[in-house]
Motif scaffolding. Sequence first.
Motif, PDB file in Angstrom:
ATOM      1  N   THR A  41       2.547  55.348  67.687  1.00 50.29           N
ATOM      2  CA  THR A  41       2.534  56.299  66.371  1.00 50.29           C
ATOM      3  C   THR A  41       1.966  55.477  65.244  1.00 50.29           C
ATOM      4  O   THR A  41       1.088  55.937  64.387  1.00 50.29           O
ATOM      5  N   SER A  63       0.452  61.744  63.160  1.00 55.26           N
ATOM      6  CA  SER A  63       1.196  60.882  63.955  1.00 55.26           C
ATOM      7  C   SER A  63       2.498  61.669  64.187  1.00 55.26           C
ATOM      8  O   SER A  63       3.024  61.340  65.381  1.00 55.26           O
ATOM      9  N   HIS A  70       7.572  58.189  57.713  1.00 54.27           N
ATOM     10  CA  HIS A  70       6.333  58.275  57.167  1.00 54.27           C
ATOM     11  C   HIS A  70       6.333  58.667  55.527  1.00 54.27           C
ATOM     12  O   HIS A  70       5.832  58.016  54.570  1.00 54.27           O
ATOM     13  N   ASP A  84      -1.558  56.278  63.225  1.00 54.69           N
ATOM     14  CA  ASP A  84      -1.363  56.588  61.864  1.00 54.69           C
ATOM     15  C   ASP A  84      -2.096  55.430  61.109  1.00 54.69           C
ATOM     16  O   ASP A  84      -3.034  55.979  60.264  1.00 54.69           O
ATOM     17  N   SER A 115       9.200  60.481  63.000  1.00 56.98           N
ATOM     18  CA  SER A 115       8.000  60.140  62.428  1.00 56.98           C
ATOM     19  C   SER A 115       7.760  60.583  60.931  1.00 56.98           C
ATOM     20  O   SER A 115       7.282  59.945  60.245  1.00 56.98           O
TER      21      SER A 115
END
Length: 150
Positions: free
Chosen positions: A45, A26, A125, A49, A121
Motif C-alpha cells: 500500500t 491506497s 495516511h 501510495d 490506510s
Amino acid sequence: MKKTYKDYIILNKNLIIAFLVAITISAIVAQILSEKENYINSSLTVVVDFIVFYSTFSALFILDNRKKYRLDSEKLDTQRLKKDLIKIISSLGVAEIVYTTTRWFLQFHFLNLDYEAYQASIIAHIVSTALYMIVVNVSVKITRLYKNGT
C-alpha cells in the motif's frame, strides 16, 4: 498577494490534491490486499501510495510551473530549474522519510488492532500527511525555495 505566499499556496494545493488522489487509491489497494499478511498489506500500500502521489504531484507541479522556467527567448532556464529542483527534491525527500516511516508503522499497527484495511490506510495516511505537510513547509522555508521571487 505577495508572490512568495502565492507560491506556497500553489505548492500546498498540489500536495493536497496529490494526497487526496493517493489516499483514495491506497485505501482501495489496502482493502484489495486485506487477506494478505499485515506487513505485506502495509508495504504494498505504501508503494502504491508513493507512485500515485508522485505521479500526481509531478503532473500538477509541471502544469503550474511550466512558464516559470522559460526565459524571454522561450528557452528553458536550466540554471534556475536545476537550483529549484535540488531544493524541492531535498525538501520533499526529508518529508518523505518522515511520511513513509510513520505511514507504514501506523497502518501496520492499525491492521494488527483488526481495523478494516481501508480504515487503517486512511487513518495512517491522514496522520502521516499532516506530519509531511509540516516538514515540507519547514524544509521549503529553510532551503529558501521561494526567496526573492525564485
